[in-house]
Enzyme design. Structure first.
Site, PDB file in Angstrom:
ATOM      1  N   LYS A 132      -9.391   8.091  -1.204  1.00  0.00           N
ATOM      2  CA  LYS A 132      -9.458   7.617   0.175  1.00  0.00           C
ATOM      3  C   LYS A 132     -10.769   6.951   0.302  1.00  0.00           C
ATOM      4  O   LYS A 132     -11.968   7.588  -0.295  1.00  0.00           O
ATOM      5  CB  LYS A 132      -9.295   8.873   1.030  1.00  0.00           C
ATOM      6  CG  LYS A 132      -9.371   8.394   2.459  1.00  0.00           C
ATOM      7  CD  LYS A 132      -9.124   9.229   3.401  1.00  0.00           C
ATOM      8  CE  LYS A 132      -8.979   9.072   4.854  1.00  0.00           C
ATOM      9  NZ  LYS A 132      -8.219   7.912   5.170  1.00  0.00           N
ATOM     10  N   THR A 146      -0.342   9.131  12.385  1.00  0.00           N
ATOM     11  CA  THR A 146       0.936   8.828  13.115  1.00  0.00           C
ATOM     12  C   THR A 146       1.832  10.039  12.868  1.00  0.00           C
ATOM     13  O   THR A 146       3.165  10.267  13.124  1.00  0.00           O
ATOM     14  CB  THR A 146       1.850   7.685  12.312  1.00  0.00           C
ATOM     15  OG1 THR A 146       1.870   7.895  10.998  1.00  0.00           O
ATOM     16  CG2 THR A 146       1.274   6.395  12.908  1.00  0.00           C
ATOM     17  N   HIS A 172      -9.107  14.826   1.693  1.00  0.00           N
ATOM     18  CA  HIS A 172      -8.101  13.902   1.466  1.00  0.00           C
ATOM     19  C   HIS A 172      -8.117  13.611  -0.119  1.00  0.00           C
ATOM     20  O   HIS A 172      -9.046  14.267  -0.716  1.00  0.00           O
ATOM     21  CB  HIS A 172      -8.234  12.760   1.994  1.00  0.00           C
ATOM     22  CG  HIS A 172      -7.823  12.492   3.385  1.00  0.00           C
ATOM     23  ND1 HIS A 172      -8.631  13.171   4.567  1.00  0.00           N
ATOM     24  CD2 HIS A 172      -6.557  12.232   3.991  1.00  0.00           C
ATOM     25  CE1 HIS A 172      -7.748  13.118   5.654  1.00  0.00           C
ATOM     26  NE2 HIS A 172      -6.513  12.393   5.429  1.00  0.00           N
ATOM     27  N   HIS A 173      -7.171  12.955  -0.671  1.00  0.00           N
ATOM     28  CA  HIS A 173      -7.213  12.365  -2.112  1.00  0.00           C
ATOM     29  C   HIS A 173      -8.383  11.672  -2.483  1.00  0.00           C
ATOM     30  O   HIS A 173      -9.239  11.211  -1.619  1.00  0.00           O
ATOM     31  CB  HIS A 173      -5.798  11.768  -2.205  1.00  0.00           C
ATOM     32  CG  HIS A 173      -5.725  10.441  -1.399  1.00  0.00           C
ATOM     33  ND1 HIS A 173      -6.458   9.258  -1.582  1.00  0.00           N
ATOM     34  CD2 HIS A 173      -5.195  10.146  -0.269  1.00  0.00           C
ATOM     35  CE1 HIS A 173      -6.178   8.412  -0.807  1.00  0.00           C
ATOM     36  NE2 HIS A 173      -5.320   9.079   0.138  1.00  0.00           N
ATOM     37  N   ARG A 182      -1.566  -8.251   1.008  1.00  0.00           N
ATOM     38  CA  ARG A 182      -2.834  -8.738   1.391  1.00  0.00           C
ATOM     39  C   ARG A 182      -2.920 -10.178   1.064  1.00  0.00           C
ATOM     40  O   ARG A 182      -2.375 -10.895   0.325  1.00  0.00           O
ATOM     41  CB  ARG A 182      -3.855  -8.157   0.353  1.00  0.00           C
ATOM     42  CG  ARG A 182      -5.125  -8.533   0.341  1.00  0.00           C
ATOM     43  CD  ARG A 182      -6.307  -7.995  -0.611  1.00  0.00           C
ATOM     44  NE  ARG A 182      -5.962  -6.413  -0.414  1.00  0.00           N
ATOM     45  CZ  ARG A 182      -6.513  -5.512  -1.277  1.00  0.00           C
ATOM     46  NH1 ARG A 182      -7.065  -5.775  -2.425  1.00  0.00           N
ATOM     47  NH2 ARG A 182      -6.440  -4.094  -0.988  1.00  0.00           N
ATOM     48  N   GLY A 240       0.716  -1.254   0.014  1.00  0.00           N
ATOM     49  CA  GLY A 240       0.089   0.055   0.131  1.00  0.00           C
ATOM     50  C   GLY A 240       0.790   1.332  -0.050  1.00  0.00           C
ATOM     51  O   GLY A 240       2.078   1.290   0.108  1.00  0.00           O
ATOM     52  N   MET A 294       1.099   3.510   2.431  1.00  0.00           N
ATOM     53  CA  MET A 294       1.661   3.894   3.413  1.00  0.00           C
ATOM     54  C   MET A 294       2.815   2.734   3.614  1.00  0.00           C
ATOM     55  O   MET A 294       3.982   3.271   4.306  1.00  0.00           O
ATOM     56  CB  MET A 294       0.720   3.878   4.687  1.00  0.00           C
ATOM     57  CG  MET A 294       0.079   5.168   5.092  1.00  0.00           C
ATOM     58  SD  MET A 294       1.449   6.560   5.623  1.00  0.00           S
ATOM     59  CE  MET A 294       2.362   5.777   6.962  1.00  0.00           C
ATOM     60  N   GLY A 319      -2.026   1.500  12.230  1.00  0.00           N
ATOM     61  CA  GLY A 319      -2.290   2.755  11.735  1.00  0.00           C
ATOM     62  C   GLY A 319      -3.735   2.464  10.795  1.00  0.00           C
ATOM     63  O   GLY A 319      -4.244   3.336  10.080  1.00  0.00           O
ATOM     64  N   THR A 320      -4.092   1.397  10.740  1.00  0.00           N
ATOM     65  CA  THR A 320      -5.131   1.045  10.099  1.00  0.00           C
ATOM     66  C   THR A 320      -6.618   1.890  10.380  1.00  0.00           C
ATOM     67  O   THR A 320      -6.839   1.847  11.694  1.00  0.00           O
ATOM     68  CB  THR A 320      -5.647  -0.586   9.756  1.00  0.00           C
ATOM     69  OG1 THR A 320      -4.593  -1.191   9.555  1.00  0.00           O
ATOM     70  CG2 THR A 320      -6.769  -0.800   9.221  1.00  0.00           C
ATOM     71  N   THR A 321      -6.969   2.379   9.342  1.00  0.00           N
ATOM     72  CA  THR A 321      -8.462   3.104  10.004  1.00  0.00           C
ATOM     73  C   THR A 321      -9.832   2.219   9.532  1.00  0.00           C
ATOM     74  O   THR A 321      -9.479   1.233   8.832  1.00  0.00           O
ATOM     75  CB  THR A 321      -8.337   4.571   9.302  1.00  0.00           C
ATOM     76  OG1 THR A 321      -8.285   4.319   7.776  1.00  0.00           O
ATOM     77  CG2 THR A 321      -7.270   5.461   9.726  1.00  0.00           C
TER      78      THR A 321
END
Length: 243
Positions: free
Chosen positions: A135, A101, A131-132, A34, A11, A13, A74-76
């Site tokens: 997202k 972060t 955001h872009h 994944r 990904g 990040m 950091g997964t949302t």
């Protein structure tokens, strides 16, 4: 030098973290994408960073527990069941979960908490983020983090005082509500503002991310900081020594 393993290495990040590790004081012990098993990566690492997806979280936590290594998540887009899993894992290893972060956003969250604690309920709070276009979740994890900071300072439950997605005849704003607005477009790395609107005055606290590398640097710093800590739930504010 700490060996940091990247879960979600394919990904945006994950790639940004790998780039930071390639030129920094810590090293990358590898990465998994994944559907790949994180167990071997955990065994080869001093700490893990997880920027994969909510469905993968429990397996990633099990890998960290099995190897006895800390994990920064950091997964949302996490729900109550994910937070329950984080709490359970934190009984065995250090766990730092955050919606952002960035060290700058971490400080912004502390400032939002301070402002919300000192300004009365007659000051309306609105959280605006952009955001872009790629997202997929809204409001962003960072927006929720900032909203939680404000709610905590006022002694309320965010989910019970949230206003978002206003459209049509919504009626007047509820007293004490925390509003959210999400904008999407272009390649914006992340912009967040918390607006305190009072009588004839406004206070705006904001942060602009100019490049994804700021989140990667913060993630690496946070993961390295976790090494040697006792089991428990941690936050980025702990990394900066904030109350």
């Amino acid at each position: 030098m700490a060996r940091i393993g990247i879960i979600g290495s394919e990904g945006r990040m994950g790639q940004a973290i790998a780039a930071v590790l390639a030129t920094g004081e810590h090293s990358c012990s590898g990465g998994v994408g994944r559907g790949e098993n994180p167990g071997d990566l955990a065994d080869a690492s001093d700490a893990l960073v997880d920027f994969s997806s909510p469905p993968a979280l429990k397996d990633n936590l099990h890998a960290a527990i099995g190897a006895g290594v800390p994990i920064l998540v950091g997964t949302t887009g996490l729900d109550d069941s994910h937070h329950a899993a984080l709490d359970s894992a934190a009984q065995a290893v250090p766990v730092l979960q955050t919606g952002n972060t960035s060290l700058g956003v971490t400080l912004l969250s502390a400032l939002v908490h301070e402002a919300a604690a000192r300004l009365g309920a007659e000051w309306d709070i609105e959280v605006l983020e952009m955001h872009h276009r790629m997202k997929v979740d809204a409001p962003s994890g960072t927006a929720r983090l900032l909203g939680e900071a404000a709610a905590d300072a006022r002694g309320i439950v965010l989910s019970e005082h949230t206003e978002s997605g206003r459209d049509g005849h919504t009626g007047e704003r509820a007293r004490g509500a925390i509003g959210f607005a999400a904008l999407r477009g272009g390649t914006v790395a992340g912009e967040h503002s918390v607006i305190f609107a009072g009588q004839q005055e406004r206070l705006t606290l904001s942060h602009t991310a100019e490049d994804r590398s700021i989140f990667a640097r913060g993630a690496v710093q946070g993961a390295a900081w976790l090494i040697g800590k006792p089991p428990g739930r941690y936050a980025m504010k702990d990394v900066l020594g904030l109350e």
